[in-house]
Design a protein around this motif. Structure first.
Motif, PDB file in Angstrom:
ATOM      1  N   LEU A  94       0.611  -1.248  -0.190  1.00  0.00           N
ATOM      2  CA  LEU A  94       0.076  -0.005   0.005  1.00  0.00           C
ATOM      3  C   LEU A  94       0.895   1.325  -0.167  1.00  0.00           C
ATOM      4  CD1 LEU A  94      -2.718  -1.077   2.452  1.00  0.00           C
ATOM      5  CD2 LEU A  94      -2.864  -0.979   0.018  1.00  0.00           C
ATOM      6  N   LEU A  95       2.195   1.189   0.587  1.00  0.00           N
ATOM      7  CA  LEU A  95       2.904   2.377   0.559  1.00  0.00           C
ATOM      8  C   LEU A  95       3.639   2.758  -0.570  1.00  0.00           C
ATOM      9  CD1 LEU A  95       4.331   2.111   4.423  1.00  0.00           C
ATOM     10  CD2 LEU A  95       2.716   3.566   3.615  1.00  0.00           C
ATOM     11  N   VAL A  96       3.852   1.687  -1.459  1.00  0.00           N
ATOM     12  CA  VAL A  96       4.741   1.884  -2.489  1.00  0.00           C
ATOM     13  C   VAL A  96       4.179   2.972  -3.564  1.00  0.00           C
ATOM     14  CG1 VAL A  96       5.398   0.498  -4.857  1.00  0.00           C
ATOM     15  CG2 VAL A  96       5.792  -0.437  -2.642  1.00  0.00           C
ATOM     16  N   PRO A  97       2.908   2.716  -3.884  1.00  0.00           N
ATOM     17  CA  PRO A  97       2.232   3.843  -4.961  1.00  0.00           C
ATOM     18  C   PRO A  97       2.210   5.127  -4.259  1.00  0.00           C
ATOM     19  CG  PRO A  97       0.471   2.383  -3.668  1.00  0.00           C
ATOM     20  CD  PRO A  97       1.660   1.868  -3.752  1.00  0.00           C
ATOM     21  N   ILE A  98       2.097   5.247  -2.892  1.00  0.00           N
ATOM     22  CA  ILE A  98       1.941   6.532  -2.043  1.00  0.00           C
ATOM     23  C   ILE A  98       3.443   7.200  -2.034  1.00  0.00           C
ATOM     24  CG2 ILE A  98       1.739   7.751   0.159  1.00  0.00           C
ATOM     25  CD1 ILE A  98      -0.449   5.805   0.724  1.00  0.00           C
ATOM     26  N   ARG A  99       4.509   6.472  -1.948  1.00  0.00           N
ATOM     27  CA  ARG A  99       5.719   7.049  -2.012  1.00  0.00           C
ATOM     28  C   ARG A  99       6.136   7.399  -3.476  1.00  0.00           C
ATOM     29  NH1 ARG A  99       4.927   7.229   2.421  1.00  0.00           N
ATOM     30  NH2 ARG A  99       5.967   6.053   4.243  1.00  0.00           N
ATOM     31  N   ALA A 100       5.632   6.719  -4.406  1.00  0.00           N
ATOM     32  CA  ALA A 100       5.815   7.132  -5.806  1.00  0.00           C
ATOM     33  C   ALA A 100       5.067   8.395  -5.995  1.00  0.00           C
ATOM     34  CB  ALA A 100       5.312   5.973  -6.593  1.00  0.00           C
ATOM     35  N   ALA A 101       3.917   8.701  -5.516  1.00  0.00           N
ATOM     36  CA  ALA A 101       2.855   9.709  -5.711  1.00  0.00           C
ATOM     37  C   ALA A 101       3.636  10.934  -5.000  1.00  0.00           C
ATOM     38  CB  ALA A 101       1.633   9.486  -5.388  1.00  0.00           C
ATOM     39  N   ASP A 102       4.381  10.619  -3.906  1.00  0.00           N
ATOM     40  CA  ASP A 102       4.875  11.736  -3.191  1.00  0.00           C
ATOM     41  C   ASP A 102       6.150  12.385  -4.111  1.00  0.00           C
ATOM     42  OD1 ASP A 102       3.219  11.472  -0.963  1.00  0.00           O
ATOM     43  OD2 ASP A 102       4.578  10.186   0.045  1.00  0.00           O
ATOM     44  N   GLU A 103       6.962  11.412  -4.650  1.00  0.00           N
ATOM     45  CA  GLU A 103       7.926  11.964  -5.368  1.00  0.00           C
ATOM     46  C   GLU A 103       7.733  12.705  -6.702  1.00  0.00           C
ATOM     47  OE1 GLU A 103      10.551  11.864  -8.817  1.00  0.00           O
ATOM     48  OE2 GLU A 103       9.138  10.424  -8.348  1.00  0.00           O
ATOM     49  N   ALA A 104       6.424  12.126  -7.436  1.00  0.00           N
ATOM     50  CA  ALA A 104       5.825  12.961  -8.578  1.00  0.00           C
ATOM     51  C   ALA A 104       5.263  14.195  -8.125  1.00  0.00           C
ATOM     52  CB  ALA A 104       4.975  11.873  -9.267  1.00  0.00           C
ATOM     53  N   TRP A 105       4.547  14.174  -6.946  1.00  0.00           N
ATOM     54  CA  TRP A 105       4.028  15.556  -6.621  1.00  0.00           C
ATOM     55  C   TRP A 105       5.197  16.402  -6.377  1.00  0.00           C
ATOM     56  CZ3 TRP A 105       4.066  18.758  -2.768  1.00  0.00           C
ATOM     57  CH2 TRP A 105       3.074  19.776  -2.690  1.00  0.00           C
ATOM     58  N   THR A 106       6.111  15.863  -5.823  1.00  0.00           N
ATOM     59  CA  THR A 106       7.283  17.148  -5.543  1.00  0.00           C
ATOM     60  C   THR A 106       7.686  17.466  -6.822  1.00  0.00           C
ATOM     61  OG1 THR A 106       7.829  15.798  -3.642  1.00  0.00           O
ATOM     62  CG2 THR A 106       9.168  17.217  -4.456  1.00  0.00           C
ATOM     63  N   ARG A 107       8.024  16.628  -7.778  1.00  0.00           N
ATOM     64  CA  ARG A 107       8.689  17.039  -9.204  1.00  0.00           C
ATOM     65  C   ARG A 107       7.657  18.081  -9.647  1.00  0.00           C
ATOM     66  NH1 ARG A 107      10.547  12.820 -13.827  1.00  0.00           N
ATOM     67  NH2 ARG A 107      11.640  14.417 -14.974  1.00  0.00           N
ATOM     68  N   ALA A 108       6.385  17.403  -9.840  1.00  0.00           N
ATOM     69  CA  ALA A 108       5.556  18.366 -10.508  1.00  0.00           C
ATOM     70  C   ALA A 108       5.256  19.919  -9.903  1.00  0.00           C
ATOM     71  CB  ALA A 108       4.013  17.868 -10.594  1.00  0.00           C
ATOM     72  N   ASP A 109       5.483  19.784  -8.549  1.00  0.00           N
ATOM     73  CA  ASP A 109       5.202  21.263  -7.844  1.00  0.00           C
ATOM     74  C   ASP A 109       6.456  22.074  -8.096  1.00  0.00           C
ATOM     75  OD1 ASP A 109       3.661  22.785  -5.834  1.00  0.00           O
ATOM     76  OD2 ASP A 109       5.585  22.535  -4.803  1.00  0.00           O
ATOM     77  N   GLY A 110       7.651  21.254  -8.151  1.00  0.00           N
ATOM     78  CA  GLY A 110       8.640  21.990  -8.567  1.00  0.00           C
ATOM     79  C   GLY A 110       8.853  22.658  -9.896  1.00  0.00           C
ATOM     80  N   LEU A 111       8.235  21.930 -10.936  1.00  0.00           N
ATOM     81  CA  LEU A 111       8.160  22.474 -12.226  1.00  0.00           C
ATOM     82  C   LEU A 111       6.925  23.599 -12.401  1.00  0.00           C
ATOM     83  CD1 LEU A 111       8.110  18.993 -14.351  1.00  0.00           C
ATOM     84  CD2 LEU A 111       9.918  20.827 -14.193  1.00  0.00           C
ATOM     85  N   ILE A 112       5.928  23.347 -11.629  1.00  0.00           N
ATOM     86  CA  ILE A 112       4.894  24.477 -11.512  1.00  0.00           C
ATOM     87  C   ILE A 112       5.570  25.802 -11.004  1.00  0.00           C
ATOM     88  CG2 ILE A 112       2.877  25.498 -10.464  1.00  0.00           C
ATOM     89  CD1 ILE A 112       1.947  22.431 -10.837  1.00  0.00           C
ATOM     90  N   SER A 113       6.337  25.814 -10.240  1.00  0.00           N
ATOM     91  CA  SER A 113       6.994  26.692  -9.340  1.00  0.00           C
ATOM     92  C   SER A 113       8.096  27.408 -10.392  1.00  0.00           C
ATOM     93  CB  SER A 113       7.683  26.489  -8.122  1.00  0.00           C
ATOM     94  OG  SER A 113       6.844  26.016  -7.073  1.00  0.00           O
ATOM     95  N   GLU A 114       8.756  26.705 -11.027  1.00  0.00           N
ATOM     96  CA  GLU A 114       9.593  27.248 -12.021  1.00  0.00           C
ATOM     97  C   GLU A 114       8.898  27.900 -12.931  1.00  0.00           C
ATOM     98  OE1 GLU A 114      13.626  25.719 -14.471  1.00  0.00           O
ATOM     99  OE2 GLU A 114      12.545  24.141 -13.127  1.00  0.00           O
ATOM    100  N   VAL A 115       7.807  27.384 -13.775  1.00  0.00           N
ATOM    101  CA  VAL A 115       6.889  28.003 -14.610  1.00  0.00           C
ATOM    102  C   VAL A 115       6.495  29.281 -14.291  1.00  0.00           C
ATOM    103  CG1 VAL A 115       5.130  27.870 -15.851  1.00  0.00           C
ATOM    104  CG2 VAL A 115       6.523  25.826 -15.933  1.00  0.00           C
ATOM    105  N   ASP A 116       6.174  29.433 -13.033  1.00  0.00           N
ATOM    106  CA  ASP A 116       5.566  30.762 -12.497  1.00  0.00           C
ATOM    107  C   ASP A 116       6.607  31.559 -12.270  1.00  0.00           C
ATOM    108  OD1 ASP A 116       3.175  29.626 -12.136  1.00  0.00           O
ATOM    109  OD2 ASP A 116       3.268  29.083 -10.036  1.00  0.00           O
ATOM    110  N   THR A 117       7.995  31.287 -11.961  1.00  0.00           N
ATOM    111  CA  THR A 117       8.929  32.099 -11.839  1.00  0.00           C
ATOM    112  C   THR A 117       9.251  32.657 -13.116  1.00  0.00           C
ATOM    113  OG1 THR A 117       9.863  31.117 -10.130  1.00  0.00           O
ATOM    114  CG2 THR A 117      11.387  32.479 -11.024  1.00  0.00           C
ATOM    115  N   ARG A 118       9.254  31.912 -14.330  1.00  0.00           N
ATOM    116  CA  ARG A 118       9.415  32.338 -15.703  1.00  0.00           C
ATOM    117  C   ARG A 118       8.463  33.302 -15.931  1.00  0.00           C
ATOM    118  NH1 ARG A 118      12.640  29.007 -18.756  1.00  0.00           N
ATOM    119  NH2 ARG A 118      13.652  28.539 -16.624  1.00  0.00           N
TER     120      ARG A 118
END
Length: 863
Positions: free
Chosen positions: A155-179
């Protein structure tokens, strides 16, 4: 984003808005074209293809999980686009929207199966700690532990994968906003030729003339088309009717609304109901002319205009009308000629008239900028020409802004309020707004003249839009104050209560997003801020979100309401049927209140899922320091609990504590309120009542002893006196006969024979009235029995009486001596004569002389 920006424009005078850019870009006339920039041919932009509206990211074939392969491709494409930095603004916005969708998907996965994970974790805890290395446990337990761990890992494997993907998506969104913010700042600070040089006006004027020619040709083509002429002839009656209705509403609609408002105010001036109805009726000054303008636009559009530019300009006309009519309506309420609501600013009629004119001119400046932005967005006027042509609009807006700022500054001088009052604080805020408006009005044209046309226009027009939003906020605050006063009857204008103040604060908070859009924030920035607000914040290992606070508030309010309902039921239905006294009832009600509120808080914290265990160490450390600082409060709290449990005193008791006597009115956990017989409230800490000596006159019963001293003249029959006083005491209805009243002959005083009447009263609170009545009765009975009530007398003895008698026989006049000085004779030695005497003694003033009754006592009554 476009709809939000247009909504700001229509309701808040948020400045001219172009459909494809933020409000800040629209105020400066910049922004992307409505048709969007064509996609670049480079490989960097080829990967950012627009996604059809409503399309979701590809989903994983396995049920319940996202397609991480598709996400990986999307994330790599986004990183390549950001590294190349050659994508258009529109492409970046579309890419950001897709990233936000992915992030939302991962956020849902993060919270999936949370209940099951908690259950499995609890099961592991129930099995106890895992055996240490080298130790073993029962085979059944070991198998069960391994099965639970395997299920938990799955049960924790997909949650950990989602955590990593969410962090990456949030960082890309922040970078787009800065641009995007960097590009927006670069556009605002873009320079252009100075409009002060006449040669720079040639090309912009040519572009403007060409735009007018294009509009004229579009209209001519519409009239020369046979098909459109046939449609026009067929629709002429309907078009004419709509046009007439529009003209009537535009010309007379505002006057109709004004007449209705004036009649309402004449009939019920000063009444909240009339003010509210008149305020709603005044909306006709805005709505009716705007409806007329829209009707005219519809009537014109029936001819079937050809040409994109003509359609774009015609579609901008209603927005321009809304700005002009809205600015005029706000000016009438901010600088009223006929006061419907209390005026927000203190000005004379001449200043108000100028304020209404400046407000109308502000709307005209914003409307002209909308027209220019519309022509620019259609490509009819290039950006370089638009910045030159926008200079007169900037100057017009700056002049209006400067004049409005001066009126705001003048308000503080005209307002007769104290600096410490609420009105004084508001006056200072208005003064600061006026100063800021004046500074922006001076800086805007200066920047535009130096070549920063976008920055200058943005500064001036955004300031005008801000004043418009603040005017709407002030109007709504005053309106809802009157609504509150109407329904709840609090004060003349309803502004003196807590609820209107909270409503006003809420209105100001709701206006903040519109102000942010005006000053350059994008709708995506606000949505990002809102999503982070909803996500909450971390407190130790616990994450607290607004929903947790909402659950906490709802559960606590429910618990508090149940507690108060239980108190009411006990107070009115249960306790009155028991034999518990008033003090005991109050103690029970107080205990129920404290326990109920404590349980409501505990249940609310538990329901909200707030885990405070991680704060136990910090709370323990703080409790030591807080304990020293709050030991007095804790002592009073514990003493209050003791008072409620042991009840040495109760509400309604008459006590004497520390030399202060009064009635106990309320016992709280920290202090006790005592009302003295002077009708003043004394707050006594509970610790003083527990540690000090307290006399409770009504602890067990309401009876109490009264002692009335009575003095009679020497020579009176003492036994007769005792009988008379005993009769007076027994005949009073408030005196208890068992034990019987007592009359005590307790001494021989200096001037009288002293007696005491000692009685026990049924109600000790009537002690003053009974004492007064007994004294009245004693005076009446003594007068009937001829018993004399003595008063103090003194005998004066003089030295050398023979010398004084001889002096009087010789005709000498005795005078009062001067005050003795140091070393003079004693005060008792009166000389035979004194040249400085001022008073003389008559014959009857001396001992041994007769005074008419033969006793030589100066004529006083015989003893």
């Amino acid at each position: 984003m476009r709809r939000i920006a247009l909504f700001v424009l229509l309701l808040g005078l948020g400045g001219p808005v172009v459909a494809q850019s933020t409000v800040g870009d629209m105020l400066t006339g910049g922004g992307e074209a409505a048709t969007a920039e064509p996609a670049a041919t480079s490989s960097d932009e080829a990967v950012v293809e627009p996604v059809p509206e409503g399309e979701e990211p590809a989903q994983l074939s396995l049920p319940g999980g996202p397609d991480y392969t598709a996400w990986e491709r999307a994330a790599e494409q986004a990183e390549q686009v950001l590294d190349a930095d050659r994508a258009s603004t529109l492409a970046l916005e579309q890419m950001r929207a897709r990233l936000v969708t992915w992030r939302s998907t991962f956020n849902e996965v993060q919270s999936a199966n949370s209940a099951k994970i908690e259950r499995l974790t609890a099961q592991l805890e129930a099995l106890g700690p895992a055996p240490a290395e080298g130790e073993s446990e029962a085979e059944v337990l070991a198998k069960r532990r391994a099965a639970i761990n395997a299920e938990l890992t799955r049960l924790l494997v997909p949650i950990r994968a989602a955590d990593e993907a969410w962090t990456r998506a949030d960082g890309l969104i922040s970078e787009v906003d800065t641009r995007l913010r960097m590009r927006q700042t670069k556009e605002v600070l873009e320079t252009n030729p100075s409009p002060l040089y006449p040669a720079n006006w040639v090309t912009p004027l040519e572009d403007l003339w060409e735009s007018f020619n294009t509009l004229r040709e579009d209209f001519q083509k519409s009239w020369s088309n046979d098909t459109q002429l046939a449609d026009l002839r067929r629709n002429t009656p309907l078009s004419a009717l709509i046009a007439v209705i529009g003209l009537v509403l535009m010309v007379w609609g505002r006057n109709w609304s004004l007449q209705i408002v004036r009649r309402l105010m004449e009939r019920g001036a000063g009444e909240q109901r009339t003010m509210i109805v008149a305020m709603l009726a005044s909306l006709g000054q805005l709505v009716l002319p705007q409806l007329g303008l829209v009707a005219l636009v519809i009537a014109i559009s029936t001819i079937g205009l050809e040409g994109i530019l003509a359609v774009a300009v015609l579609s901008a006309v209603p927005v321009m009308g809304m700005l002009i009519f809205g600015a005029r309506w706000l000016g009438n309420h901010s600088f009223p000629k006929t006061e419907i609501l209390p005026a927000p600013l203190s000005h004379d009629e001449a200043s108000r008239k100028r304020g209404r004119l400046y407000a109308l001119m502000a709307g005209v400046a914003l409307a002209l900028n909308v027209l220019l932005a519309s022509l620019n967005s259609m490509g009819s006027i290039p950006d370089s020409s638009a910045m030159i042509l926008g200079f007169p609009i900037t100057v017009l807006g700056a002049v209006v802004l400067f004049r409005l700022g001066q009126l705001l500054i003048a308000h503080e001088r005209s307002a007769e309020v104290s600096d410490d009052s609420e009105g004084g604080f508001r006056a200072r805020i208005v003064h600061l707004e006026g100063r800021a408006a004046v500074l922006c009005a001076l800086a805007g044209p200066l920047l535009a003249a130096l070549g920063y046309g976008r920055a200058g226009a943005w500064l001036v027009l955004a300031s005008l839009a801000t004043l418009g939003v603040l005017a709407i906020v002030s109007l709504l605050q005053r309106f809802f104050s009157q609504v509150y006063a109407l329904f709840f009857g609090r004060g003349e204008d309803g502004s003196d209560g807590l609820v209107p103040t909270l409503i006003s604060f809420l209105i100001m908070v709701l206006a903040l997003p519109f102000l942010a859009l005006i000053w350059g924030a994008r709708a995506s920035d606000l949505s990002e801020l809102w999503s982070k607000f909803l996500a909450g914040f971390s407190l130790g290992e616990t994450r607290i979100s607004p929903s947790d606070f909402l659950i906490f508030a709802i559960v606590f309010v429910i618990g508090y309401t149940v507690t108060r309902a239980l108190q009411g039921a006990l107070r009115t239905s249960v306790l009155p049927k028991t034999k518990i006294d008033t003090g005991g009832r109050n103690a029970i009600l107080s205990g129920v209140s404290y326990i109920g509120i404590f349980l409501a808080a505990v249940v609310a914290i538990t329901a909200a899922g707030i885990d405070l265990s991680s704060l136990a160490i910090v709370a323990g450390a703080l409790s030591v320091g807080i304990g020293f600082g709050l030991q007095t409060i804790v002592s009073n709290f514990v003493s209050g609990i003791i008072l409620l449990v042991e009840r040495p005193i109760s509400e309604g008791d008459w006590i004497n504590a520390g030399g202060m006597s009064g009635i106990v009115k309320k016992i709280s956990v920290r202090s006790t309120r005592i009302e003295t017989f002077d009708k003043t409230d004394v707050i006594v800490p509970n610790a003083d009542l527990i540690a000090g000596q307290v006399t409770n006159y009504t602890k067990t019963n309401m009876s109490g002893r009264l002692i009335v001293p009575v003095g009679v003249a020497y020579g009176s029959d003492t036994r007769r006196i005792a009988e008379v006083l005993q009769k007076v005491a027994e005949e009073h209805p408030m005196v208890i006969l068992n034990p019987p009243p007592q009359v005590i002959f307790y001494g021989f005083g200096a001037d009288s024979l002293d007696f005491e009447i000692r009685v026990v009263l049924r109600d000790v609170f009537s002690i003053m009235s009974v004492q007064t009545e007994i004294r009245h009765r004693v005076a009446e009975v003594f007068a009937e029995e001829g018993i004399e009530i003595p008063f103090a007398q003194r005998d004066l003895w003089l030295r050398n009486p023979d010398a004084l008698a001889g002096a009087l026989e010789g005709g000498a006049v005795l005078e009062a001596p001067e005050p003795p000085s140091a070393g003079s004779e004693a005060p008792g030695d009166l000389p035979a004569s004194n040249p400085g005497a001022k008073e003389s003694l008559s014959a009857g003033d001396l001992p041994g002389e007769t005074d008419g009754d033969g006793d030589g006592d100066g004529g006083g009554p015989d003893r």
